[in-house]
Design a protein around this motif. Structure first.
Motif, PDB file in Angstrom:
ATOM      1  N   THR A  24      25.977  59.688  52.106  1.00  0.00           N
ATOM      2  CA  THR A  24      27.136  60.439  52.364  1.00  0.00           C
ATOM      3  C   THR A  24      28.164  59.395  51.078  1.00  0.00           C
ATOM      4  O   THR A  24      28.010  58.095  51.331  1.00  0.00           O
ATOM      5  CB  THR A  24      28.279  60.090  53.200  1.00  0.00           C
ATOM      6  N   VAL A  25      29.044  60.246  49.976  1.00  0.00           N
ATOM      7  CA  VAL A  25      29.571  58.420  48.899  1.00  0.00           C
ATOM      8  C   VAL A  25      30.642  58.516  49.815  1.00  0.00           C
ATOM      9  O   VAL A  25      31.282  59.352  49.897  1.00  0.00           O
ATOM     10  CB  VAL A  25      29.512  59.525  47.865  1.00  0.00           C
ATOM     11  N   VAL A  26      31.124  57.069  49.709  1.00  0.00           N
ATOM     12  CA  VAL A  26      31.989  57.216  49.976  1.00  0.00           C
ATOM     13  C   VAL A  26      33.216  56.152  48.399  1.00  0.00           C
ATOM     14  O   VAL A  26      32.629  54.928  48.045  1.00  0.00           O
ATOM     15  CB  VAL A  26      31.781  56.033  50.970  1.00  0.00           C
ATOM     16  N   THR A  27      34.073  56.746  48.195  1.00  0.00           N
ATOM     17  CA  THR A  27      34.617  56.752  46.785  1.00  0.00           C
ATOM     18  C   THR A  27      36.195  55.391  47.420  1.00  0.00           C
ATOM     19  O   THR A  27      36.365  56.013  47.751  1.00  0.00           O
ATOM     20  CB  THR A  27      34.229  57.220  46.109  1.00  0.00           C
ATOM     21  N   ALA A  28      36.038  54.554  46.872  1.00  0.00           N
ATOM     22  CA  ALA A  28      37.327  53.725  47.351  1.00  0.00           C
ATOM     23  C   ALA A  28      37.976  53.810  46.338  1.00  0.00           C
ATOM     24  O   ALA A  28      37.828  53.910  45.242  1.00  0.00           O
ATOM     25  CB  ALA A  28      37.396  51.885  47.537  1.00  0.00           C
ATOM     26  N   ILE A  29      39.541  53.364  46.452  1.00  0.00           N
ATOM     27  CA  ILE A  29      40.802  53.677  45.544  1.00  0.00           C
ATOM     28  C   ILE A  29      41.367  52.592  46.094  1.00  0.00           C
ATOM     29  O   ILE A  29      41.909  53.016  46.873  1.00  0.00           O
ATOM     30  CB  ILE A  29      40.830  54.662  45.451  1.00  0.00           C
ATOM     31  N   LEU A  30      42.837  51.976  44.626  1.00  0.00           N
ATOM     32  CA  LEU A  30      43.340  51.539  45.365  1.00  0.00           C
ATOM     33  C   LEU A  30      45.281  52.651  45.699  1.00  0.00           C
ATOM     34  O   LEU A  30      45.617  52.298  46.510  1.00  0.00           O
ATOM     35  CB  LEU A  30      43.933  50.353  44.109  1.00  0.00           C
ATOM     36  N   SER A  31      45.113  53.828  44.932  1.00  0.00           N
ATOM     37  CA  SER A  31      45.959  54.264  44.605  1.00  0.00           C
ATOM     38  C   SER A  31      45.577  56.191  44.084  1.00  0.00           C
ATOM     39  O   SER A  31      44.302  55.845  43.753  1.00  0.00           O
ATOM     40  CB  SER A  31      47.267  54.162  44.281  1.00  0.00           C
ATOM     41  N   LEU A  32      46.479  57.132  44.453  1.00  0.00           N
ATOM     42  CA  LEU A  32      46.326  58.140  43.982  1.00  0.00           C
ATOM     43  C   LEU A  32      46.783  57.921  42.437  1.00  0.00           C
ATOM     44  O   LEU A  32      45.525  58.817  41.822  1.00  0.00           O
ATOM     45  CB  LEU A  32      46.763  59.207  44.983  1.00  0.00           C
ATOM     46  N   ASP A  33      47.299  57.661  42.257  1.00  0.00           N
ATOM     47  CA  ASP A  33      47.523  57.203  40.940  1.00  0.00           C
ATOM     48  C   ASP A  33      46.186  56.949  39.525  1.00  0.00           C
ATOM     49  O   ASP A  33      46.534  57.029  38.637  1.00  0.00           O
ATOM     50  CB  ASP A  33      48.963  56.568  40.131  1.00  0.00           C
ATOM     51  N   SER A  34      45.340  56.021  40.828  1.00  0.00           N
ATOM     52  CA  SER A  34      44.234  55.303  39.719  1.00  0.00           C
ATOM     53  C   SER A  34      43.683  56.082  39.064  1.00  0.00           C
ATOM     54  O   SER A  34      43.209  57.373  39.153  1.00  0.00           O
ATOM     55  CB  SER A  34      43.332  54.110  40.750  1.00  0.00           C
ATOM     56  N   PRO A  35      43.503  56.129  37.406  1.00  0.00           N
ATOM     57  CA  PRO A  35      42.290  56.450  36.636  1.00  0.00           C
ATOM     58  C   PRO A  35      40.868  57.347  37.796  1.00  0.00           C
ATOM     59  O   PRO A  35      40.636  58.159  37.745  1.00  0.00           O
ATOM     60  CB  PRO A  35      41.332  55.778  35.706  1.00  0.00           C
ATOM     61  N   LYS A  36      40.745  55.803  38.396  1.00  0.00           N
ATOM     62  CA  LYS A  36      39.051  56.676  39.590  1.00  0.00           C
ATOM     63  C   LYS A  36      39.606  57.853  40.196  1.00  0.00           C
ATOM     64  O   LYS A  36      38.223  58.964  40.863  1.00  0.00           O
ATOM     65  CB  LYS A  36      38.867  55.644  40.156  1.00  0.00           C
ATOM     66  N   ALA A  37      40.644  57.593  41.291  1.00  0.00           N
ATOM     67  CA  ALA A  37      41.542  58.461  42.034  1.00  0.00           C
ATOM     68  C   ALA A  37      41.700  59.887  40.910  1.00  0.00           C
ATOM     69  O   ALA A  37      41.378  61.349  41.490  1.00  0.00           O
ATOM     70  CB  ALA A  37      42.663  58.649  42.015  1.00  0.00           C
ATOM     71  N   THR A  38      41.691  59.957  40.014  1.00  0.00           N
ATOM     72  CA  THR A  38      42.078  61.465  39.186  1.00  0.00           C
ATOM     73  C   THR A  38      41.045  62.028  38.085  1.00  0.00           C
ATOM     74  O   THR A  38      41.360  63.218  38.195  1.00  0.00           O
ATOM     75  CB  THR A  38      43.093  61.455  38.102  1.00  0.00           C
ATOM     76  N   ALA A  39      40.000  61.856  38.926  1.00  0.00           N
ATOM     77  CA  ALA A  39      38.835  61.816  38.117  1.00  0.00           C
ATOM     78  C   ALA A  39      37.371  61.924  39.468  1.00  0.00           C
ATOM     79  O   ALA A  39      37.130  63.042  38.922  1.00  0.00           O
ATOM     80  CB  ALA A  39      38.158  60.761  37.203  1.00  0.00           C
TER      81      ALA A  39
END
Length: 121
Positions: A24-39
């Motif tokens: 299972t892929v676990v993707t960590a993000i700092l916030s919902l507005d981060s570029p990683k989250a929006t991708a």
């Protein structure tokens, strides 16, 4: 995919390692507005895990609503230290599907990750 919202850089590898063990892929993000989250493709997310130490108590309900709007098919999970009773209760009040102490998460991590990696029935 599991989305892990946290600012605790030391706990990210713990969840990612458990995810690796269960495919299972676990993707960590700092916030919902981060570029990683929006991708992130919302349709691939089965679970959103929120570290309660990484968000203010007053922001839990708006965060839960935003997560539900963004990741419509995902279950919402929150965890925090057992001594932060207000935050744990706040997460329940905000409508998270599952609220755990950090100790519960640590002791059950493999079973939880396996479950969270599956789509919500």
């Amino acid at each position: 995919m599991i989305v892990f919202l946290t600012k605790d850089l030391f706990f990210i590898p713990v969840l990612q390692s458990a995810g690796d063990r269960h495919g299972t892929v676990v993707t960590a993000i700092l916030s919902l507005d981060s570029p990683k989250a929006t991708a992130i493709d919302p349709g691939e997310v089965t679970t959103c895990v929120v570290d309660l130490s990484s968000t203010e108590l007053s922001e839990l309900a708006p965060l839960a609503n935003r997560l539900r709007d963004t990741f419509k098919q995902a279950r919402l999970v929150a965890f925090g230290p057992h001594v932060q009773i207000e935050r744990l209760d706040g997460a329940e009040d905000a409508g998270f599907d599952q609220v755990l102490t950090r100790g519960q998460l640590n002791s059950q991590i493999d079973r939880l990750i396996e479950n969270w990696g599956s789509p919500v029935p």
